[in-house]
Design an enzyme around this catalytic site. Structure first.
Site, PDB file in Angstrom:
ATOM      1  N   GLY A   8       0.834  -1.198   0.000  1.00 51.35           N
ATOM      2  CA  GLY A   8       0.000   0.000   0.000  1.00 51.35           C
ATOM      3  C   GLY A   8       0.866   1.244   0.000  1.00 51.35           C
ATOM      4  O   GLY A   8       1.786   1.364   0.815  1.00 51.35           O
ATOM      5  N   TYR A   9       0.578   2.152  -0.935  1.00 49.78           N
ATOM      6  CA  TYR A   9       1.311   3.431  -0.961  1.00 49.78           C
ATOM      7  C   TYR A   9       0.326   4.599  -0.959  1.00 49.78           C
ATOM      8  O   TYR A   9       0.732   5.760  -0.946  1.00 49.78           O
ATOM      9  CB  TYR A   9       2.230   3.523  -2.200  1.00 49.78           C
ATOM     10  CG  TYR A   9       1.470   3.413  -3.501  1.00 49.78           C
ATOM     11  CD1 TYR A   9       1.184   2.172  -4.060  1.00 49.78           C
ATOM     12  CD2 TYR A   9       0.995   4.551  -4.143  1.00 49.78           C
ATOM     13  CE1 TYR A   9       0.441   2.068  -5.226  1.00 49.78           C
ATOM     14  CE2 TYR A   9       0.251   4.455  -5.317  1.00 49.78           C
ATOM     15  CZ  TYR A   9      -0.012   3.209  -5.848  1.00 49.78           C
ATOM     16  OH  TYR A   9      -0.747   3.116  -7.003  1.00 49.78           O
ATOM     17  N   SER A  11      -4.298   4.904  -0.336  1.00 51.07           N
ATOM     18  CA  SER A  11      -5.342   4.683   0.674  1.00 51.07           C
ATOM     19  C   SER A  11      -5.119   3.386   1.442  1.00 51.07           C
ATOM     20  O   SER A  11      -5.574   3.248   2.575  1.00 51.07           O
ATOM     21  CB  SER A  11      -6.726   4.681   0.015  1.00 51.07           C
ATOM     22  OG  SER A  11      -6.895   3.540  -0.778  1.00 51.07           O
ATOM     23  N   GLU A 142      -9.664  -1.409  -6.076  1.00 51.66           N
ATOM     24  CA  GLU A 142      -8.650  -0.737  -6.896  1.00 51.66           C
ATOM     25  C   GLU A 142      -9.042  -0.777  -8.376  1.00 51.66           C
ATOM     26  O   GLU A 142      -8.389  -1.434  -9.179  1.00 51.66           O
ATOM     27  CB  GLU A 142      -7.282  -1.392  -6.679  1.00 51.66           C
ATOM     28  CG  GLU A 142      -6.826  -1.413  -5.225  1.00 51.66           C
ATOM     29  CD  GLU A 142      -6.627  -0.025  -4.630  1.00 51.66           C
ATOM     30  OE1 GLU A 142      -6.193   0.895  -5.349  1.00 51.66           O
ATOM     31  OE2 GLU A 142      -6.921   0.147  -3.437  1.00 51.66           O
TER      32      GLU A 142
HETATM   33  C1  SIN Z   1      -2.555   1.900  -2.782  1.00 48.68           C
HETATM   34  O1  SIN Z   1      -2.985   2.428  -1.762  1.00 48.68           O
HETATM   35  O2  SIN Z   1      -1.564   1.145  -2.713  1.00 48.68           O
HETATM   36  C2  SIN Z   1      -3.166   2.088  -4.135  1.00 48.68           C
HETATM   37  C3  SIN Z   1      -3.748   3.429  -4.368  1.00 48.68           C
HETATM   38  C4  SIN Z   1      -4.964   3.725  -3.551  1.00 48.68           C
HETATM   39  O3  SIN Z   1      -5.856   2.876  -3.424  1.00 48.68           O
HETATM   40  O4  SIN Z   1      -5.054   4.822  -3.000  1.00 48.68           O
END
Ligand code: SIN
Length: 250
Positions: A8-9, A11, A142
């Site tokens: 996760g990077y 949300s 996603e």
């Molecule tokens: C993530 O969080 O890794 C993917 C992008 C998002 O859902 O904000």
């Protein structure tokens, strides 16, 4: 069936998926994080799309000069991290002034290595019996341009309860633990990719967007706070996110 790791990077850092067993923090090398993915399902509507984060790879950054100005403002800006710049908005400084400080921008970009670009994030371990359910959940969450990829995640901190599973994790040449992990990225060729976009423009859109999951600003603000908290030594602080928050605060 074996367990799976998912990174996760965005949300996924501040709103974890259900069913994971362990969460470790660390970095992805060779990427930058930007709010350059337009979104019309979570924080916005099809008539007025907002912004969510995606990642740009080193390869794409090197081969597309339209991203270079932005790289100069943030990742290649030697002034970032100095106390005066850290408290002011980098966006207040003209990009040309920042670029002038860099001796040979093109040379710097040509010689950039994966180790020079780091995105702080988290990786979740999902036990074998939950893998199918987790994949189905993430595929729904996603959407809107994100596709599934596999990348290396360099682990920085491991909670006590995850130490057992980490014994099975390999180390790279530098001796760092790394996980081969799934990740959702909106690549630069997907229809919802809008980059490059100035921080001022992105901030204005975030400020005014609102969707079924809540205000777009909440996503930005929660993400920025969660990224700050990833490293007790402040190395995870992301000046691009900090600038956006400063500009988009209602
Ligand atoms: C993530 O969080 O890794 C993917 C992008 C998002 O859902 O904000």
């Amino acid at each position: 069936m074996s367990g799976m790791w998912v990174i996760g990077y965005g949300s996924l850092i501040f709103k974890p998926p259900p069913l994971y067993q362990y969460r470790v923090t660390g970095t992805l090398k060779g990427y930058i994080r930007r709010f350059w993915q337009s979104s019309s399902d979570h924080r916005d509507t099809p008539e007025s799309p907002g912004r969510v984060v995606t990642l740009m790879s080193l390869k794409d950054l090197k081969s597309h000069s339209r991203f270079h100005n932005d790289l100069c403002t943030y990742e290649l800006n030697p002034k970032l991290g100095e106390s005066n710049v850290a408290t002011d908005s980098v966006a207040d400084l003209p990009a040309s002034a920042l670029a002038n400080d860099i001796h040979d921008v093109q040379h710097k970009i040509d010689t950039l290595q994966e180790d020079d670009l780091k995105v702080w994030g988290v990786a979740y371990y999902v036990a074998p019996e939950h893998v199918d359910e987790m994949k189905a959940y993430l595929d729904v969450r996603e959407q809107d341009g994100y596709t599934l990829h596999k990348v290396k995640f360099h682990v920085h901190s491991i909670p006590e309860d995850a130490k057992r599973i980490m014994r099975e994790i390999p180390r790279d040449e530098a001796g760092d633990l790394f996980i081969e992990s799934f990740i959702y990225i909106g690549t630069i060729d997907n229809e919802s990719f809008v980059g490059p976009e100035s921080v001022e423009d992105t901030a204005a859109i975030i400020k005014s967007s609102h969707g079924p999951s809540g205000p777009n600003f909440e996503y930005l603000n929660e993400l920025t706070k969660a990224v700050r908290a990833l490293d007790p030594d402040c190395r995870s602080r992301d000046f691009y996110l900090e600038d956006l928050v400063a500009l988009a605060t209602p």
